[in-house]
Design an enzyme around this catalytic site. Sequence first.
Site, PDB file in Angstrom:
ATOM      1  N   HIS A  82      23.183  35.023  35.717  1.00 21.47           N
ATOM      2  CA  HIS A  82      24.528  34.413  35.807  1.00 21.47           C
ATOM      3  C   HIS A  82      24.729  33.133  36.459  1.00 21.47           C
ATOM      4  O   HIS A  82      24.025  32.929  37.465  1.00 21.47           O
ATOM      5  CB  HIS A  82      25.489  35.279  36.486  1.00 21.47           C
ATOM      6  CG  HIS A  82      26.960  34.749  36.482  1.00 21.47           C
ATOM      7  ND1 HIS A  82      27.854  34.910  35.188  1.00 21.47           N
ATOM      8  CD2 HIS A  82      27.575  34.059  37.429  1.00 21.47           C
ATOM      9  CE1 HIS A  82      29.149  34.143  35.672  1.00 21.47           C
ATOM     10  NE2 HIS A  82      28.721  33.846  36.959  1.00 21.47           N
ATOM     11  N   ASP A 161      39.657  42.175  35.457  1.00 20.59           N
ATOM     12  CA  ASP A 161      39.021  41.179  35.643  1.00 20.59           C
ATOM     13  C   ASP A 161      39.512  39.800  34.622  1.00 20.59           C
ATOM     14  O   ASP A 161      39.963  38.926  34.904  1.00 20.59           O
ATOM     15  CB  ASP A 161      37.675  41.015  35.564  1.00 20.59           C
ATOM     16  CG  ASP A 161      36.922  39.407  35.591  1.00 20.59           C
ATOM     17  OD1 ASP A 161      37.163  38.729  36.551  1.00 20.59           O
ATOM     18  OD2 ASP A 161      36.538  38.758  34.404  1.00 20.59           O
ATOM     19  N   ARG A 168      44.726  33.556  37.490  1.00 22.72           N
ATOM     20  CA  ARG A 168      44.035  32.764  38.476  1.00 22.72           C
ATOM     21  C   ARG A 168      44.055  31.432  38.080  1.00 22.72           C
ATOM     22  O   ARG A 168      44.348  30.369  38.965  1.00 22.72           O
ATOM     23  CB  ARG A 168      42.766  33.288  39.140  1.00 22.72           C
ATOM     24  CG  ARG A 168      42.592  34.464  39.967  1.00 22.72           C
ATOM     25  CD  ARG A 168      41.212  35.022  39.937  1.00 22.72           C
ATOM     26  NE  ARG A 168      40.398  33.919  40.615  1.00 22.72           N
ATOM     27  CZ  ARG A 168      39.098  34.174  40.281  1.00 22.72           C
ATOM     28  NH1 ARG A 168      38.539  35.184  39.597  1.00 22.72           N
ATOM     29  NH2 ARG A 168      38.395  33.102  40.797  1.00 22.72           N
ATOM     30  N   SER A 183      35.078  39.123  40.540  1.00 27.71           N
ATOM     31  CA  SER A 183      35.337  38.742  38.961  1.00 27.71           C
ATOM     32  C   SER A 183      33.876  38.687  38.392  1.00 27.71           C
ATOM     33  O   SER A 183      33.560  39.349  37.354  1.00 27.71           O
ATOM     34  CB  SER A 183      35.922  37.428  38.690  1.00 27.71           C
ATOM     35  OG  SER A 183      35.820  36.866  37.653  1.00 27.71           O
ATOM     36  N   LYS A 187      31.874  42.022  35.983  1.00 23.34           N
ATOM     37  CA  LYS A 187      31.235  42.249  34.680  1.00 23.34           C
ATOM     38  C   LYS A 187      29.832  42.698  34.706  1.00 23.34           C
ATOM     39  O   LYS A 187      29.454  43.318  33.814  1.00 23.34           O
ATOM     40  CB  LYS A 187      31.408  40.844  34.109  1.00 23.34           C
ATOM     41  CG  LYS A 187      32.976  40.289  33.872  1.00 23.34           C
ATOM     42  CD  LYS A 187      33.086  39.120  33.124  1.00 23.34           C
ATOM     43  CE  LYS A 187      32.644  37.934  33.993  1.00 23.34           C
ATOM     44  NZ  LYS A 187      33.884  37.701  34.863  1.00 23.34           N
TER      45      LYS A 187
END
Length: 418
Positions: A82, A161, A168, A183, A187
């Site tokens: 990520h 999320d 947000r 967040s 995931k």
Amino acid sequence: MIAQDVIRKKRDKEKLTEEEIRFFVQGSVKGEIKDYQISAFLMAIFLNGMDFEETYYLTKEMVYSGKRFHLKDIKGKKIDKHSTGGVGDKLSLIIAPLAASCGIIVPMISGRGLGHTGGTIDKLESIKGFRSNLKEEEFLNVLKETGFSIISQTDDIAPCDRIFYSIRDVTGTVESIPLITSSIMSKKLAEDLDGLVIDMKVGKGAFMKKLDDAKKLAESMLKVAERFNLKMKIYFTDMNVPLGYGVGNGIEVIESLEILSGELKNDCYELSIEFVKGMCEIAGIRKDPEEYIKNGEGMRRFEKMVRLQGGNLKDIELNKNVSEIKSEKDGLILDIDANKIAQGFLLTGAGRMRKEDKIDYGAGIRLLKFIGESVKKNETLALVYTSREIEKIIPYIRDAYKIGKGNVEKRKRIIEVW
């Protein structure tokens, strides 16, 4: 329990219990708690923070607010990567097929671009016909066939999320360590992973401008990962300068294909190899990812994944309206400001400022000159692909290039590894 009491408690800097956080997450997903109440809750967290226990419970409840994949039937270690978001960051397109070639299963749930950072899904959707919204059965089939699949977040994966992030983004509460941690991790934990590699970007073109802030986020994520028994490796990387030559969608896919085919070796290539080595380390696999570029296996897997998800690699969008941005003086390229290039990227139409914005998959920027290279007056610095007014874009590209005299040391993209 009522929403106002939970909001008031966090507003007054008090610690929330697991039950209160569960109530708020479940109520948000069911629609029982309204957007304006969620906004107030997120702002209270943004202003007053959360301790580790609160952050852990928030992440946990967000994971369990939706569906989790169960990948036990697929042999191999499940490792994902990520990125916290950057400019010209197409690394996932290179890393996933190379990691799969090494024997790692990569179930990658990716996002769309928002603001100055591009999204992996937007890049892939520049390939005609590519589908990112696969049903679970299709997703598992692609994983079995190719060892990796890249899909978008569905309505039933960490739905809280999705709700929180959309709010947000428009309420100025993005840059919060507990909210970013929950967040990202919610995931990734829904993917049933054995390990995770994080590309924690730092600098002008990143959300985290300072290394100290990036380290605070990394510490928060590591602690959550430990609680979930998830192995994690974090690379802090320099995002002051754009990655590679392409900034856009289709243009970044084209660059990724050049890297996978062995035609191009640049900073994207080098970082991708390092990250795949990190994934192999977590998986306990001793293989050299570069071999799978040399023998074409990485490219073959990418082509197969795209084909199975409906895409045609012979048809990648690239805007036919091309403009040259020329240098106004002679000199040495001392710097290229990632944030200014990102602003130009947004003006081409390749990015979105609001979630609902439509993007031009063929728009973008191709850098032709790089740090340490000499340039002559009127020599082309970059190409801009856009149907929009080029005069508004030119100043951002020109200002991004710092041209002068002096010596330039080669920058290291990797700052530190945890």
